[in-house]
Motif scaffolding. Structure first.
Motif, PDB file in Angstrom:
ATOM      1  N   UNK A   1       0.820  -1.209   0.000  1.00  0.00           N
ATOM      2  CA  UNK A   1       0.000   0.000   0.000  1.00  0.00           C
ATOM      3  C   UNK A   1       0.852   1.257   0.000  1.00  0.00           C
ATOM      4  N   UNK A   2       1.946   1.245   0.749  1.00  0.00           N
ATOM      5  CA  UNK A   2       2.765   2.446   0.912  1.00  0.00           C
ATOM      6  C   UNK A   2       3.898   2.568  -0.097  1.00  0.00           C
ATOM      7  N   UNK A   3       4.303   1.449  -0.706  1.00  0.00           N
ATOM      8  CA  UNK A   3       5.479   1.503  -1.582  1.00  0.00           C
ATOM      9  C   UNK A   3       5.260   0.859  -2.948  1.00  0.00           C
ATOM     10  N   UNK A   4       4.341  -0.102  -3.041  1.00  0.00           N
ATOM     11  CA  UNK A   4       4.172  -0.849  -4.277  1.00  0.00           C
ATOM     12  C   UNK A   4       5.147  -2.001  -4.431  1.00  0.00           C
ATOM     13  N   UNK A   5       5.967  -2.248  -3.413  1.00  0.00           N
ATOM     14  CA  UNK A   5       7.017  -3.271  -3.492  1.00  0.00           C
ATOM     15  C   UNK A   5       6.486  -4.608  -2.958  1.00  0.00           C
ATOM     16  N   UNK A   6       6.809  -5.697  -3.679  1.00  0.00           N
ATOM     17  CA  UNK A   6       6.456  -7.045  -3.229  1.00  0.00           C
ATOM     18  C   UNK A   6       7.680  -7.858  -2.847  1.00  0.00           C
ATOM     19  N   UNK A   7       8.739  -7.749  -3.672  1.00  0.00           N
ATOM     20  CA  UNK A   7       9.972  -8.495  -3.430  1.00  0.00           C
ATOM     21  C   UNK A   7      11.166  -7.621  -3.731  1.00  0.00           C
ATOM     22  N   UNK A   8      12.322  -8.046  -3.250  1.00  0.00           N
ATOM     23  CA  UNK A   8      13.590  -7.381  -3.572  1.00  0.00           C
ATOM     24  C   UNK A   8      14.687  -8.436  -3.613  1.00  0.00           C
TER      25      UNK A   8
ATOM     26  N   UNK B   1       9.051  -1.320 -12.444  1.00  0.00           N
ATOM     27  CA  UNK B   1       9.323  -2.681 -11.970  1.00  0.00           C
ATOM     28  C   UNK B   1       9.689  -2.685 -10.490  1.00  0.00           C
ATOM     29  N   UNK B   2       9.297  -1.619  -9.792  1.00  0.00           N
ATOM     30  CA  UNK B   2       9.624  -1.493  -8.374  1.00  0.00           C
ATOM     31  C   UNK B   2       9.028  -2.633  -7.557  1.00  0.00           C
ATOM     32  N   UNK B   3       7.922  -3.205  -8.026  1.00  0.00           N
ATOM     33  CA  UNK B   3       7.278  -4.294  -7.287  1.00  0.00           C
ATOM     34  C   UNK B   3       8.206  -5.485  -7.125  1.00  0.00           C
ATOM     35  N   UNK B   4       9.071  -5.721  -8.116  1.00  0.00           N
ATOM     36  CA  UNK B   4       9.926  -6.912  -8.103  1.00  0.00           C
ATOM     37  C   UNK B   4      11.329  -6.672  -7.563  1.00  0.00           C
ATOM     38  N   UNK B   5      11.773  -5.415  -7.506  1.00  0.00           N
ATOM     39  CA  UNK B   5      13.163  -5.149  -7.159  1.00  0.00           C
ATOM     40  C   UNK B   5      13.350  -4.156  -6.014  1.00  0.00           C
ATOM     41  N   UNK B   6      12.316  -3.395  -5.669  1.00  0.00           N
ATOM     42  CA  UNK B   6      12.487  -2.363  -4.669  1.00  0.00           C
ATOM     43  C   UNK B   6      13.346  -1.227  -5.184  1.00  0.00           C
ATOM     44  N   UNK B   7      13.858  -0.439  -4.260  1.00  0.00           N
ATOM     45  CA  UNK B   7      14.709   0.700  -4.588  1.00  0.00           C
ATOM     46  C   UNK B   7      16.153   0.223  -4.701  1.00  0.00           C
ATOM     47  N   UNK B   8      16.666   0.172  -5.918  1.00  0.00           N
ATOM     48  CA  UNK B   8      18.046  -0.275  -6.153  1.00  0.00           C
ATOM     49  C   UNK B   8      18.981   0.892  -6.437  1.00  0.00           C
ATOM     50  N   UNK B   9      18.591   2.089  -6.048  1.00  0.00           N
ATOM     51  CA  UNK B   9      19.415   3.289  -6.149  1.00  0.00           C
ATOM     52  C   UNK B   9      19.864   3.534  -7.589  1.00  0.00           C
ATOM     53  N   UNK B  10      21.165   3.635  -7.840  1.00  0.00           N
ATOM     54  CA  UNK B  10      21.655   3.976  -9.178  1.00  0.00           C
ATOM     55  C   UNK B  10      21.350   2.906 -10.214  1.00  0.00           C
ATOM     56  N   UNK B  11      20.966   1.709  -9.771  1.00  0.00           N
ATOM     57  CA  UNK B  11      20.644   0.630 -10.708  1.00  0.00           C
ATOM     58  C   UNK B  11      19.213   0.690 -11.206  1.00  0.00           C
ATOM     59  N   UNK B  12      18.343   1.434 -10.550  1.00  0.00           N
ATOM     60  CA  UNK B  12      16.911   1.271 -10.792  1.00  0.00           C
ATOM     61  C   UNK B  12      16.485   1.673 -12.204  1.00  0.00           C
TER      62      UNK B  12
END
Length: 333
Positions: free
Chosen positions: A40-47, A282-293
């Motif tokens: 709900x707050x981030x849209x992230x499911x996995x990292x 694709x934030x749902x699958x990886x989260x915040x990957x900083x310079x890689x995102x």
């Protein structure tokens, strides 16, 4: 040295992520949170998280190899390697390690640090070397292993971050310039909103001579202020980059934002009046990957056929520093 004016084409991309995957359900066993709360707050499911056997240099080299293959280049043909990262394996930098792993013996290599804006700042930087005729074939890599610096007991921050690397090949071209416009910004007054601070302790050497030795703390973040900053500043910087490119938002085929939080991406796209179907996420699958995102999202969209040669892409990074920036480019030769 006599310089010659030339343009830039982005001709290849690649990405790499660790095999380990941490789900929201896994996190709920570590801290007081839930899958619903995180989504709900981030849209992230996995990292994806790096293990002891993973290094940033290895991830960067793997992503770079894929990008070289797509561009039809050998590592020996690369003139310059720029690694955008805040989490190098070596405090002195990891670009040279990637150069060695690739066998890119002709390449100059150095790190660039601008946190989550690193890939955007890196693209703008390498474009200047190409435009001036100094180098013809350049590897730009964005990569971070933020799991090294996350406080895994802090439920507000540990749910956000993942590890990975993405890369693009930029080549000189005489026919056109694929980097159509850009804008970069920084404001250190907001550094406290998001940082990874060095914590020194005094160490006495001899009488009246002491030094400060210590280590880095965990990532600290004021999520509410970062959200406000991003939603206010990112649309503005994208509009400035589009203005420099003599384009409008209607000309944008794809918007790729730093994959920090789905709510931020939705709010930025709404303010720019860019429809959801043009936003790469694709934030749902990886989260915040900083310079890689951004390069991770770009690579997926290219390889699944969404992004086609000639498409106009707007990218924007924002994060610690605080730094933020945008670039408008045309994909392919």
């Amino acid at each position: 040295m006599k310089y010659t004016q030339q343009g830039i084409a982005i001709t290849g991309c690649g990405s790499a992520t660790p095999k380990q995957i941490l789900s929201n359900e896994d996190l709920s066993q570590m801290v007081d949170t839930s899958d619903e709360w995180i989504k709900t707050r981030t849209g992230i499911s996995t990292r994806h998280l790096a293990s002891l056997d993973n290094s940033l240099s290895q991830l960067g080299a793997k992503a770079a190899s894929q990008a070289l293959s797509m561009a039809g280049l050998e590592a020996s043909e690369i003139d310059l390697i720029v690694l955008a990262t805040s989490t190098a394996d070596d405090l002195f930098g990891s670009a040279c390690q990637i150069q060695s792993l690739l066998g890119a013996s002709r390449a100059v290599a150095f790190d660039l640090t601008a946190a989550c804006s690193g890939f955007v700042f890196g693209l703008i930087t390498v474009a200047q070397f190409i435009r001036m005729g100094v180098y013809r074939n350049v590897l730009l890599i964005g990569g971070d292993i933020l799991s090294r610096w996350v406080d895994w007991s802090d439920r507000n921050s540990c749910v956000l971050f993942g590890d990975g690397a993405g890369a693009v090949v930029c080549q000189a071209t005489e026919s056109r310039d694929g980097l159509l416009g850009f804008e970069m910004c920084s404001d250190g007054n907001y550094n406290s909103f998001l940082n990874l601070a060095y914590q020194p302790q005094s160490k006495s050497l001899v009488h009246e001579v002491s030094i400060a030795q210590g280590g880095y703390e965990f990532i600290t973040m004021n999520g509410r202020e970062v959200y406000r900053f991003a939603v206010a500043k990112v649309p503005e910087v994208i509009e400035k980059a589009l203005y420099r490119a003599e384009l409008g938002t209607d000309d944008v085929d794809w918007l790729i934002l730093h994959q920090a939080n789905q709510r931020i991406m939705d709010a930025v796209a709404s303010r720019l009046n860019i429809p959801d179907e043009k936003v790469i996420s694709n934030v749902a699958n990886y989260g915040n990957t900083s310079a890689a995102s951004i390069p991770l999202a770009l690579n997926e969209a290219v390889r699944n056929g969404k992004i086609q040669p000639g498409n106009i892409i707007a990218i924007s990074g924002f994060g610690a520093g605080l730094t933020w920036g945008a670039a408008i480019f045309q994909w392919g030769n």
